[in-house]
Design an enzyme around this catalytic site. Structure first.
Site, PDB file in Angstrom:
ATOM      1  N   ASN A  12       0.868  -1.184   0.000  1.00  0.00           N
ATOM      2  CA  ASN A  12       0.000   0.000   0.000  1.00  0.00           C
ATOM      3  C   ASN A  12       0.902   1.230   0.000  1.00  0.00           C
ATOM      4  OD1 ASN A  12      -1.785   2.053   0.457  1.00  0.00           O
ATOM      5  ND2 ASN A  12      -2.455   1.350   2.483  1.00  0.00           N
ATOM      6  N   TRP A  13       0.982   1.878  -1.141  1.00  0.00           N
ATOM      7  CA  TRP A  13       1.919   2.995  -1.284  1.00  0.00           C
ATOM      8  C   TRP A  13       1.363   4.288  -0.686  1.00  0.00           C
ATOM      9  CZ3 TRP A  13       3.951   2.371  -7.063  1.00  0.00           C
ATOM     10  CH2 TRP A  13       4.608   1.143  -7.174  1.00  0.00           C
ATOM     11  N   LYS A  14       0.101   4.275  -0.266  1.00  0.00           N
ATOM     12  CA  LYS A  14      -0.527   5.466   0.341  1.00  0.00           C
ATOM     13  C   LYS A  14      -0.294   6.692  -0.556  1.00  0.00           C
ATOM     14  CE  LYS A  14      -0.240   3.227   4.791  1.00  0.00           C
ATOM     15  NZ  LYS A  14      -0.088   3.295   6.224  1.00  0.00           N
ATOM     16  N   HIS A  98      -9.611   1.273   5.198  1.00  0.00           N
ATOM     17  CA  HIS A  98      -8.301   1.435   5.848  1.00  0.00           C
ATOM     18  C   HIS A  98      -8.450   2.387   7.038  1.00  0.00           C
ATOM     19  CE1 HIS A  98      -4.143   2.557   6.513  1.00  0.00           C
ATOM     20  NE2 HIS A  98      -3.823   1.439   5.884  1.00  0.00           N
ATOM     21  N   GLU A 100      -6.740   4.763   8.019  1.00  0.00           N
ATOM     22  CA  GLU A 100      -6.535   6.189   7.696  1.00  0.00           C
ATOM     23  C   GLU A 100      -7.788   6.774   7.067  1.00  0.00           C
ATOM     24  OE1 GLU A 100      -2.902   5.522   5.558  1.00  0.00           O
ATOM     25  OE2 GLU A 100      -1.936   5.003   7.461  1.00  0.00           O
ATOM     26  N   GLU A 170      -5.322  -4.752  10.738  1.00  0.00           N
ATOM     27  CA  GLU A 170      -4.286  -3.728  10.900  1.00  0.00           C
ATOM     28  C   GLU A 170      -4.544  -2.967  12.198  1.00  0.00           C
ATOM     29  OE1 GLU A 170      -2.379  -2.551   6.903  1.00  0.00           O
ATOM     30  OE2 GLU A 170      -4.092  -1.256   7.213  1.00  0.00           O
ATOM     31  N   GLY A 176       2.636   2.408  10.842  1.00  0.00           N
ATOM     32  CA  GLY A 176       3.613   3.486  10.680  1.00  0.00           C
ATOM     33  C   GLY A 176       4.348   3.838  11.966  1.00  0.00           C
ATOM     34  N   SER A 214       3.503  -2.035  10.432  1.00  0.00           N
ATOM     35  CA  SER A 214       4.939  -2.124  10.667  1.00  0.00           C
ATOM     36  C   SER A 214       5.530  -3.484  10.293  1.00  0.00           C
ATOM     37  CB  SER A 214       5.272  -1.756  12.125  1.00  0.00           C
ATOM     38  OG  SER A 214       4.944  -0.395  12.372  1.00  0.00           O
ATOM     39  N   GLY A 235       2.911  -1.094   4.338  1.00  0.00           N
ATOM     40  CA  GLY A 235       2.971   0.325   4.004  1.00  0.00           C
ATOM     41  C   GLY A 235       4.408   0.750   3.737  1.00  0.00           C
ATOM     42  N   GLY A 236       5.047   1.329   4.751  1.00  0.00           N
ATOM     43  CA  GLY A 236       6.378   1.915   4.605  1.00  0.00           C
ATOM     44  C   GLY A 236       7.391   1.019   3.907  1.00  0.00           C
TER      45      GLY A 236
HETATM   46  P1  13P Z   1       3.070   0.460   7.721  1.00  0.00           P
HETATM   47  O1  13P Z   1       3.573  -0.824   7.114  1.00  0.00           O
HETATM   48  O2  13P Z   1       3.819   1.667   7.238  1.00  0.00           O
HETATM   49  O3  13P Z   1       2.964   0.372   9.210  1.00  0.00           O
HETATM   50  O4  13P Z   1       1.568   0.672   7.159  1.00  0.00           O
HETATM   51  C1  13P Z   1       0.677  -0.371   7.263  1.00  0.00           C
HETATM   52  C2  13P Z   1      -0.541  -0.034   6.483  1.00  0.00           C
HETATM   53  O5  13P Z   1      -1.299   0.844   6.846  1.00  0.00           O
HETATM   54  C3  13P Z   1      -0.783  -0.782   5.241  1.00  0.00           C
HETATM   55  O6  13P Z   1      -2.055  -0.551   4.760  1.00  0.00           O
END
Ligand code: 13P
Length: 252
Positions: A12-14, A98, A100, A170, A176, A214, A235-236
Protein backbone atom coordinates in the site's frame (compact mmCIF):
# COMPACT_ATOMS: atom_id res chain seq x y z
CA UNK A 1 -0.84 -21.04 6.97
CA UNK A 2 -3.04 -23.80 5.53
CA UNK A 3 -2.02 -24.89 2.06
CA UNK A 4 -5.40 -24.20 0.45
CA UNK A 5 -4.89 -20.43 0.76
CA UNK A 6 -2.27 -18.71 -1.40
CA UNK A 7 -0.21 -16.06 0.40
CA UNK A 8 -0.97 -12.50 -0.65
CA UNK A 9 1.58 -9.74 -0.13
CA UNK A 10 0.17 -6.30 -0.94
CA UNK A 11 2.08 -3.03 -0.99
CA UNK A 12 0.00 0.00 0.00
CA UNK A 13 1.92 2.99 -1.28
CA UNK A 14 -0.53 5.47 0.34
CA UNK A 15 0.09 9.07 -0.83
CA UNK A 16 3.58 8.44 -2.17
CA UNK A 17 5.27 8.26 -5.59
CA UNK A 18 5.19 10.44 -8.66
CA UNK A 19 4.54 8.74 -12.00
CA UNK A 20 8.22 8.27 -12.72
CA UNK A 21 8.89 6.93 -9.23
CA UNK A 22 5.91 4.59 -9.42
CA UNK A 23 7.02 3.16 -12.75
CA UNK A 24 10.56 2.64 -11.46
CA UNK A 25 9.43 0.92 -8.26
CA UNK A 26 6.93 -1.33 -10.07
CA UNK A 27 9.63 -2.32 -12.56
CA UNK A 28 12.16 -3.15 -9.85
CA UNK A 29 9.59 -5.28 -8.03
CA UNK A 30 8.62 -7.08 -11.23
CA UNK A 31 12.24 -7.84 -12.10
CA UNK A 32 13.02 -9.11 -8.60
CA UNK A 33 9.87 -11.20 -8.13
CA UNK A 34 10.55 -14.83 -7.18
CA UNK A 35 8.54 -17.52 -8.96
CA UNK A 36 6.43 -19.19 -6.28
CA UNK A 37 3.25 -21.08 -7.06
CA UNK A 38 1.57 -20.35 -3.74
CA UNK A 39 2.17 -16.62 -3.67
CA UNK A 40 0.33 -13.58 -5.02
CA UNK A 41 1.63 -10.03 -5.01
CA UNK A 42 -0.42 -6.85 -5.42
CA UNK A 43 0.56 -3.19 -5.60
CA UNK A 44 -1.72 -0.34 -4.51
CA UNK A 45 -0.28 2.88 -5.94
CA UNK A 46 -2.11 6.20 -5.70
CA UNK A 47 -4.92 6.66 -8.28
CA UNK A 48 -2.71 8.82 -10.49
CA UNK A 49 -0.23 5.99 -10.98
CA UNK A 50 -2.67 3.07 -11.45
CA UNK A 51 -2.47 3.09 -15.24
CA UNK A 52 1.32 3.45 -15.26
CA UNK A 53 1.81 0.58 -12.80
CA UNK A 54 -0.65 -1.54 -14.78
CA UNK A 55 1.37 -0.93 -17.93
CA UNK A 56 4.65 -1.59 -16.15
CA UNK A 57 3.43 -4.92 -14.74
CA UNK A 58 1.46 -6.03 -17.78
CA UNK A 59 2.10 -9.72 -18.48
CA UNK A 60 3.59 -10.28 -15.01
CA UNK A 61 1.78 -12.04 -12.14
CA UNK A 62 1.64 -8.80 -10.11
CA UNK A 63 -1.94 -7.63 -9.50
CA UNK A 64 -3.11 -4.05 -9.26
CA UNK A 65 -5.02 -2.76 -6.23
CA UNK A 66 -6.69 0.57 -5.47
CA UNK A 67 -6.44 2.21 -2.05
CA UNK A 68 -10.10 3.27 -1.82
CA UNK A 69 -13.23 3.80 -3.90
CA UNK A 70 -16.58 5.56 -3.86
CA UNK A 71 -19.72 3.42 -3.91
CA UNK A 72 -21.58 4.94 -6.87
CA UNK A 73 -20.84 3.75 -10.41
CA UNK A 74 -20.78 7.23 -11.99
CA UNK A 75 -22.31 10.68 -11.67
CA UNK A 76 -21.86 14.13 -10.16
CA UNK A 77 -19.46 13.19 -7.35
CA UNK A 78 -16.55 15.57 -7.82
CA UNK A 79 -13.26 14.06 -6.77
CA UNK A 80 -14.59 10.53 -6.43
CA UNK A 81 -13.52 7.37 -8.28
CA UNK A 82 -15.87 4.44 -8.83
CA UNK A 83 -15.22 0.69 -8.75
CA UNK A 84 -16.14 0.58 -12.46
CA UNK A 85 -13.30 3.01 -13.19
CA UNK A 86 -10.92 0.98 -11.05
CA UNK A 87 -11.80 -2.18 -12.92
CA UNK A 88 -11.28 -0.33 -16.19
CA UNK A 89 -7.84 0.80 -14.95
CA UNK A 90 -6.87 -2.86 -14.46
CA UNK A 91 -7.45 -3.30 -10.72
CA UNK A 92 -8.28 -6.66 -9.22
CA UNK A 93 -8.31 -5.59 -5.56
CA UNK A 94 -9.66 -2.52 -3.74
CA UNK A 95 -8.63 -1.66 -0.18
CA UNK A 96 -11.76 -0.65 1.76
CA UNK A 97 -12.00 0.79 5.26
CA UNK A 98 -8.30 1.44 5.85
CA UNK A 99 -7.84 2.99 9.29
CA UNK A 100 -6.53 6.19 7.70
CA UNK A 101 -9.80 6.46 5.75
CA UNK A 102 -11.77 5.80 8.95
CA UNK A 103 -9.76 8.17 11.15
CA UNK A 104 -8.83 11.02 8.82
CA UNK A 105 -11.74 10.93 6.38
CA UNK A 106 -14.52 9.91 8.77
CA UNK A 107 -15.48 6.58 7.23
CA UNK A 108 -17.82 4.41 9.25
CA UNK A 109 -18.79 0.76 9.16
CA UNK A 110 -21.84 1.88 7.18
CA UNK A 111 -19.88 3.64 4.42
CA UNK A 112 -17.46 0.72 4.39
CA UNK A 113 -20.45 -1.60 3.86
CA UNK A 114 -21.68 0.47 0.90
CA UNK A 115 -18.23 0.45 -0.65
CA UNK A 116 -17.86 -3.31 -0.17
CA UNK A 117 -21.18 -3.93 -1.92
CA UNK A 118 -20.17 -1.67 -4.82
CA UNK A 119 -16.77 -3.34 -5.19
CA UNK A 120 -18.31 -6.83 -5.15
CA UNK A 121 -21.04 -5.77 -7.63
CA UNK A 122 -18.28 -4.70 -10.01
CA UNK A 123 -16.54 -8.07 -9.77
CA UNK A 124 -13.50 -6.76 -7.90
CA UNK A 125 -12.11 -8.18 -4.68
CA UNK A 126 -12.21 -5.90 -1.64
CA UNK A 127 -9.48 -6.00 1.00
CA UNK A 128 -11.53 -5.09 4.07
CA UNK A 129 -9.38 -3.49 6.78
CA UNK A 130 -10.24 -3.82 10.45
CA UNK A 131 -8.30 -2.99 13.59
CA UNK A 132 -8.41 -1.39 17.00
CA UNK A 133 -6.82 1.81 18.35
CA UNK A 134 -4.39 1.72 21.28
CA UNK A 135 -7.10 3.04 23.62
CA UNK A 136 -9.46 0.26 22.55
CA UNK A 137 -6.76 -2.39 23.06
CA UNK A 138 -5.83 -1.05 26.48
CA UNK A 139 -9.50 -1.05 27.46
CA UNK A 140 -9.71 -4.75 26.48
CA UNK A 141 -12.08 -3.96 23.59
CA UNK A 142 -10.02 -5.30 20.66
CA UNK A 143 -12.21 -8.28 19.82
CA UNK A 144 -15.43 -6.29 20.31
CA UNK A 145 -14.23 -3.54 17.92
CA UNK A 146 -12.98 -5.94 15.26
CA UNK A 147 -16.18 -8.00 15.51
CA UNK A 148 -18.35 -4.90 14.95
CA UNK A 149 -16.20 -3.76 12.01
CA UNK A 150 -16.54 -7.17 10.42
CA UNK A 151 -20.24 -7.75 11.13
CA UNK A 152 -21.36 -4.23 10.16
CA UNK A 153 -18.94 -4.01 7.24
CA UNK A 154 -20.22 -7.26 5.75
CA UNK A 155 -23.91 -6.80 6.71
CA UNK A 156 -26.30 -8.00 4.01
CA UNK A 157 -23.52 -9.36 1.80
CA UNK A 158 -23.81 -12.95 0.60
CA UNK A 159 -21.91 -15.13 -1.84
CA UNK A 160 -18.52 -14.50 -0.25
CA UNK A 161 -15.59 -16.70 -1.25
CA UNK A 162 -11.82 -16.90 -1.14
CA UNK A 163 -11.81 -15.30 -4.59
CA UNK A 164 -13.90 -12.23 -3.77
CA UNK A 165 -12.94 -11.26 -0.22
CA UNK A 166 -9.70 -10.57 1.62
CA UNK A 167 -9.58 -9.27 5.19
CA UNK A 168 -6.67 -7.24 6.57
CA UNK A 169 -6.16 -6.97 10.33
CA UNK A 170 -4.29 -3.73 10.90
CA UNK A 171 -4.06 -2.63 14.53
CA UNK A 172 -4.07 1.17 14.33
CA UNK A 173 -1.31 1.45 16.94
CA UNK A 174 0.99 -0.64 14.74
CA UNK A 175 0.57 1.40 11.55
CA UNK A 176 3.61 3.49 10.68
CA UNK A 177 4.86 3.30 14.27
CA UNK A 178 7.55 0.64 13.99
CA UNK A 179 5.63 -1.24 16.71
CA UNK A 180 4.22 -4.37 15.08
CA UNK A 181 1.78 -6.69 16.80
CA UNK A 182 3.63 -9.77 18.05
CA UNK A 183 2.91 -12.94 16.09
CA UNK A 184 0.84 -14.20 19.05
CA UNK A 185 -1.18 -10.98 19.31
CA UNK A 186 -1.89 -11.00 15.59
CA UNK A 187 -2.70 -14.72 15.50
CA UNK A 188 -5.24 -14.32 18.31
CA UNK A 189 -7.21 -11.72 16.36
CA UNK A 190 -6.82 -13.54 13.04
CA UNK A 191 -8.22 -16.70 14.64
CA UNK A 192 -11.22 -14.76 15.95
CA UNK A 193 -11.80 -13.18 12.52
CA UNK A 194 -11.80 -16.61 10.88
CA UNK A 195 -14.26 -17.99 13.41
CA UNK A 196 -16.50 -14.96 12.90
CA UNK A 197 -16.45 -15.39 9.13
CA UNK A 198 -17.52 -19.01 9.61
CA UNK A 199 -20.31 -17.95 11.97
CA UNK A 200 -21.48 -15.51 9.32
CA UNK A 201 -21.76 -18.39 6.86
CA UNK A 202 -18.73 -17.44 4.75
CA UNK A 203 -16.19 -20.09 3.60
CA UNK A 204 -13.72 -19.01 6.27
CA UNK A 205 -11.04 -21.57 5.45
CA UNK A 206 -10.67 -20.13 1.93
CA UNK A 207 -10.68 -16.43 2.82
CA UNK A 208 -7.28 -14.83 3.25
CA UNK A 209 -6.60 -12.71 6.33
CA UNK A 210 -3.58 -10.41 5.97
CA UNK A 211 -1.71 -8.71 8.78
CA UNK A 212 -0.70 -5.05 8.43
CA UNK A 213 1.17 -2.67 10.71
CA UNK A 214 4.94 -2.12 10.67
CA UNK A 215 5.68 -5.28 8.68
CA UNK A 216 9.39 -5.33 7.82
CA UNK A 217 11.87 -7.85 6.37
CA UNK A 218 12.87 -8.61 9.97
CA UNK A 219 9.46 -9.52 11.36
CA UNK A 220 7.63 -10.81 8.24
CA UNK A 221 8.67 -14.47 8.52
CA UNK A 222 7.53 -14.88 12.14
CA UNK A 223 4.19 -13.20 11.43
CA UNK A 224 3.59 -15.19 8.24
CA UNK A 225 4.39 -18.44 10.06
CA UNK A 226 1.19 -18.12 12.11
CA UNK A 227 -1.59 -20.52 11.07
CA UNK A 228 -4.18 -17.81 10.36
CA UNK A 229 -1.91 -15.14 8.86
CA UNK A 230 -2.17 -15.51 5.10
CA UNK A 231 -0.14 -12.55 3.95
CA UNK A 232 0.71 -8.95 4.66
CA UNK A 233 -0.51 -5.46 3.85
CA UNK A 234 2.69 -3.46 3.84
CA UNK A 235 2.97 0.33 4.00
CA UNK A 236 6.38 1.92 4.61
CA UNK A 237 8.44 -1.16 3.72
CA UNK A 238 6.66 -1.44 0.34
CA UNK A 239 8.04 1.90 -0.84
CA UNK A 240 11.46 0.44 -1.58
CA UNK A 241 11.89 -2.60 -3.84
CA UNK A 242 14.62 -4.07 -1.68
CA UNK A 243 12.59 -4.28 1.55
CA UNK A 244 9.35 -5.26 -0.22
CA UNK A 245 11.10 -8.08 -2.13
CA UNK A 246 12.62 -9.35 1.12
CA UNK A 247 9.13 -9.53 2.65
CA UNK A 248 7.87 -11.33 -0.46
CA UNK A 249 10.76 -13.78 -0.17
CA UNK A 250 9.61 -14.80 3.31
CA UNK A 251 6.09 -15.69 2.08
CA UNK A 252 4.57 -18.51 0.05
P1 13P B 1 3.07 0.46 7.72
O1 13P B 1 3.57 -0.82 7.11
O2 13P B 1 3.82 1.67 7.24
O3 13P B 1 2.96 0.37 9.21
O4 13P B 1 1.57 0.67 7.16
C1 13P B 1 0.68 -0.37 7.26
C2 13P B 1 -0.54 -0.03 6.48
O5 13P B 1 -1.30 0.84 6.85
C3 13P B 1 -0.78 -0.78 5.24
O6 13P B 1 -2.06 -0.55 4.76
Amino acid sequence: MLTERKSLITGNWKMHKTLAEARALAREIRLGLPVKARLEVALAPPYTALAAVYEENYGSPICLAAQDTYWEKQGAFTGAISPVMLKDAGCRFVIVGHSERRQIFGETNETVNRKLKAVLDTGLCPILCVGETIEQRQAGRTLEVVTAQLREGLAGITGLSGENLVIAYEPVWAIGTGLNATPDQAQEVHGVIRRLLAEMGAPAQSIRILYGGSVTPDNAASLLAQPDIDGALVGGASLKADSFLKIIASAG
